[in-house]
Design an enzyme around this catalytic site. Structure first.
Site, PDB file in Angstrom:
ATOM      1  N   HIS A   1     112.759  80.499  20.237  1.00  0.00           N
ATOM      2  CA  HIS A   1     112.577  80.892  21.318  1.00  0.00           C
ATOM      3  C   HIS A   1     111.216  79.404  21.567  1.00  0.00           C
ATOM      4  O   HIS A   1     111.306  78.706  20.975  1.00  0.00           O
ATOM      5  CB  HIS A   1     111.876  81.929  21.646  1.00  0.00           C
ATOM      6  CG  HIS A   1     113.176  82.959  21.432  1.00  0.00           C
ATOM      7  ND1 HIS A   1     113.870  83.033  21.970  1.00  0.00           N
ATOM      8  CD2 HIS A   1     112.980  83.569  19.796  1.00  0.00           C
ATOM      9  CE1 HIS A   1     114.812  84.454  21.995  1.00  0.00           C
ATOM     10  NE2 HIS A   1     114.105  84.583  20.320  1.00  0.00           N
TER      11      HIS A   1
ATOM     12  N   GLU B   1     116.548  87.703  11.129  1.00  0.00           N
ATOM     13  CA  GLU B   1     115.501  88.345  11.985  1.00  0.00           C
ATOM     14  C   GLU B   1     114.972  88.515  10.820  1.00  0.00           C
ATOM     15  O   GLU B   1     115.367  90.017  10.033  1.00  0.00           O
ATOM     16  CB  GLU B   1     116.871  89.363  12.928  1.00  0.00           C
ATOM     17  CG  GLU B   1     117.716  88.695  13.414  1.00  0.00           C
ATOM     18  CD  GLU B   1     117.412  88.414  15.085  1.00  0.00           C
ATOM     19  OE1 GLU B   1     115.845  88.692  15.144  1.00  0.00           O
ATOM     20  OE2 GLU B   1     117.698  87.117  16.207  1.00  0.00           O
TER      21      GLU B   1
END
Length: 297
Positions: free
Chosen positions: A87, A261
């Site tokens: 991101h 993650e």
């Protein structure tokens, strides 16, 4: 009393010899100390600390692939690593641009997303960039060249297809995209996402499925050992590994690549770790060591 050249009473010859011998002894000792220091530095040992108040040497990176000189025992000299901080904190200011669809081979997906955050507002994009920078420092010390997809220097993104292209153009020996999940409360732990076999449109992961699994397996093992975090209790059946075919960053990669993650930002216990700088340093070390293990095999 020292007698200078213009003195009418020159210094006796024996005293001059004594001064000359003393000067020679000082020179020999200084040369020996300098040689010891150089040998010590060449062997990879740290030099003595600078005097209090003296400026420390600068090691600031000067570009996406620049950084510290490798240590004397560098294990990754000649290797290229792509780190992809997930991101971008500025994505929230460019929602229309990141929402535009891009081709990921077997589908069209958003250019990028804003990512998730903890309940108190710590953004995933802040987490991923911090951990990636910490991992970069560790990899530089092992001699690797580290390429970033973004270093807080872009207005948004890059898009997922460009993130894959950057690793391809760098001919990376390993690529890792750093993320944190946004799942339900009670869902805890880390997981590593591996590319599925995708052959559609611009995507062909046939050549990277096996090495990416090897990379992901090493990464999961090291990350768990260093951080003390358990593999995900909601994905991967306890292995910490998950296979997906819908991520453009994996589908379009031509080099071994995985996503990690690091935890669930929406779970209070995981969030407490993700927001702790000391734990983030452990996360970075787990990532760097997992990559190193893979590249040394």
């Amino acid at each position: 009393m020292f007698s200078g050249p213009s003195s009418p009473h020159p210094e006796p010859r024996r005293r001059r010899r004594g001064v000359l011998v003393a000067v020679l002894l000082v020179a020999v000792v200084a040369a020996g100390a300098a040689g010891w220091f150089l040998r010590r530095s060449a062997d990879g040992e740290p030099p003595a600390a600078a005097p209090h108040g003296a400026p420390a040497p600068s090691h600031a990176p000067t570009g996406h692939g620049a950084g510290h000189a490798p240590s004397g025992h560098a294990r990754l000299t000649g290797k290229v690593v792509l780190l992809d901080p997930g991101h971008n904190l500025r994505n929230r200011d460019h929602t229309a641009k990141i929402a535009r669809p891009v081709d990921v081979g077997n589908a069209r997906k958003e250019c990028d997303t804003t990512g998730t955050s903890t309940d108190d507002g710590y953004a995933e994009a802040s987490y991923t960039l911090d951990v990636a920078r910490r991992a970069r420092e560790l990899l530089h010390k092992e001699g690797a060249k580290v390429v970033f997809t973004q270093d807080g220097d872009r207005p948004y993104g890059p898009c997922v297809d460009e993130r894959a292209a950057l690793g391809n153009s760098a001919h990376a020996d390993a690529a890792v995209s750093v993320h944190a999940d946004g799942s339900a409360v009670g869902n805890r732990g880390f997981h590593v996402i591996l590319p599925a076999r995708v052959t559609a449109g611009k995507a062909d992961t046939s050549a990277i499925v096996a090495p990416s699994r090897a990379l992901g397996t090493q990464l999961a093992a090291r990350f768990g050992a260093v951080t003390g975090s358990a593999p995900s209790n909601y994905l991967g059946d306890g292995t910490g590994l998950d296979v997906r075919s819908d991520l453009g960053g994996l589908n379009l990669s031509k080099v071994p690549k995985v996503f990690i993650e690091c935890g669930n930002m929406r779970d209070p216990k995981d969030a407490a770790q993700l927001t702790d700088p000391q734990w983030r340093q452990k996360a970075a070390r787990g990532i760097a060591e997992g990559i190193t293990d893979f590249l040394e095999d």
